[in-house]
Write an enzyme that holds these catalytic residues in place. Structure first.
Site, short mmCIF file in Angstrom:
data_model
loop_
_atom_site.label_atom_id
_atom_site.label_comp_id
_atom_site.label_asym_id
_atom_site.label_seq_id
_atom_site.Cartn_x
_atom_site.Cartn_y
_atom_site.Cartn_z
N ASP A 12 36.56 28.98 47.08
CA ASP A 12 35.99 30.26 47.54
C ASP A 12 34.47 30.21 47.35
OD1 ASP A 12 36.31 32.51 44.65
OD2 ASP A 12 36.18 30.31 44.73
N ASP A 17 31.83 26.37 43.45
CA ASP A 17 32.71 25.74 44.44
C ASP A 17 31.90 24.78 45.33
OD1 ASP A 17 33.44 28.76 44.07
OD2 ASP A 17 35.32 27.78 44.60
N ASN A 41 35.24 34.87 45.68
CA ASN A 41 33.83 35.19 45.40
C ASN A 41 33.23 36.07 46.49
OD1 ASN A 41 33.43 33.83 42.94
ND2 ASN A 41 33.30 31.88 44.03
N THR A 125 39.95 25.95 43.22
CA THR A 125 38.83 26.45 42.42
C THR A 125 38.54 27.93 42.72
OG1 THR A 125 37.18 25.79 44.07
CG2 THR A 125 37.77 24.17 42.37
N PHE A 166 38.21 35.37 36.30
CA PHE A 166 38.16 35.91 37.66
C PHE A 166 39.25 35.35 38.58
CE2 PHE A 166 36.35 37.90 41.30
CZ PHE A 166 36.50 37.01 42.34
N ASN A 167 39.41 34.03 38.65
CA ASN A 167 40.35 33.44 39.62
C ASN A 167 41.78 33.92 39.38
OD1 ASN A 167 38.38 32.01 40.98
ND2 ASN A 167 38.69 30.12 39.81
N HIS A 240 31.58 25.97 36.74
CA HIS A 240 33.02 25.93 36.44
C HIS A 240 33.80 24.94 37.30
CE1 HIS A 240 32.59 29.85 34.33
NE2 HIS A 240 31.87 30.23 35.36
N ASP A 241 33.72 25.08 38.61
CA ASP A 241 34.69 24.46 39.49
C ASP A 241 34.72 22.93 39.49
OD1 ASP A 241 34.28 27.17 41.85
OD2 ASP A 241 35.65 26.94 40.18
#
Ligand code: RIB
Ligand code: CA
Length: 279
Positions: A12, A17, A41, A125, A166-167, A240-241
């Site tokens: 996203d 990402d 996102n 992700t 969040f995810n 993060h991703d």
């Protein structure tokens, strides 16, 4: 000779990402079969446009398919406070230079997994909606999945609510389908991704490459740094991703611990929390 691991990136974009897309296309340890997008996102339209623009700026040509606009239950979310109005603010990006696949995300994942001569690793992700829908509609393809290495959840606190990352928060029902699937899962939660920081030293190294793509990456990360500082008070943004993919590239980059993981679906204050049995 070890063949590269076939992967499909479900994302996203989103700044981190976008970095995962670059890593997936460039690292020789993996073979990027395709990219699928999921609302998270930003809206599905925005994140899909962003995935295509990242392919254009990096010269990546792989099938890209649009996925789910809404979670399995409830309504779509967004994170403009972190990723901006476009969901990928901060840099001049070219227009897409190839057409979107006519397939849906689930159809593309099923096609690529079926056609691949080896087991495929899925790298989600964003919210897990597409992956859950793929697992639910293609039980016959579960045996061709090597790993699902996803960015999401946390062994500690959350980032979107006090207890939810969040995810997972964006589609807890989808996370529940994936967590109960019985497939080999690798969860890269905030507890590990908050260690993958885009520090000034990292950005200096990228900037020193002095290419258009390098300068685009630095511009994107500088935007990401401003929002993470503003929203979370973190001077260096956690990327993060790419962690979920880096572990597939080299499993020694993180300490992997085997543990049961469940997701809270009904908690008034804790919905979307990942409950990880690590003692
Ligand atoms: O909580 C971090 C996750 O949420 C990352 O995947 C980021 O891109 C956002 O989607
Ligand atoms: Ca993401």
């Amino acid at each position: 000779m070890t063949l590269p691991t076939p992967i499909i990136l479900d994302c996203d974009p989103g700044h981190d990402d976008a970095m995962a897309i670059l890593l997936a296309a460039a690292n020789p340890a993996v073979e990027l079969l395709g990219i699928t997008t999921v609302s998270g996102n930003g809206s599905l339209e925005k994140v899909t446009y962003n995935a295509l623009r990242m392919c254009a700026v990096a010269g990546i040509v792989v099938p890209v398919a649009k996925g789910a606009n809404d979670p399995l239950a409830g309504k779509a979310s967004a994170a403009p406070s972190i990723h901006g109005a476009s969901a990928l603010d901060g840099a001049e990006l070219p227009e897409p230079n190839f057409e979107l696949s006519p397939l849906t995300a689930v159809e593309l994942i099923a096609k690529l997994v079926t056609e691949c001569d080896r087991k495929v690793t899925l790298i989600p992700t964003g919210p897990l909606t597409n992956i859950a829908m793929f697992l639910q509609t293609h039980p016959e393809l579960h045996s061709k999945i090597e790993h699902i290495s996803f960015m999401g959840g946390s062994t500690e606190r959350g980032n979107w609510t006090p207890y939810a990352e969040f995810n997972i928060w964006a589609d807890p029902e989808a996370a529940d389908v994936v967590l109960r699937s019985g497939l080999p899962l690798i969860m890269s939660g905030l507890n590990v991704t908050h260690q993958a920081l885009a520090t000034p030293e990292v950005l200096d190294r990228i900037s020193a490459l002095d290419t258009n793509l390098a300068h685009t990456v630095v511009d994107l990360m500088k935007f990401f740094a401003t929002t993470y500082q503003d929203v979370f008070g973190m001077p260096d943004p956690p990327v993060h991703d790419p962690v979920a993919l880096a572990i597939i590239i080299d499993m020694s980059v993180a300490k992997l611990v085997s543990a049961p993981v469940a997701v809270e679906l009904t908690g008034l204050l804790t919905r979307g929390a990942t409950v990880v049995e690590i003692y």
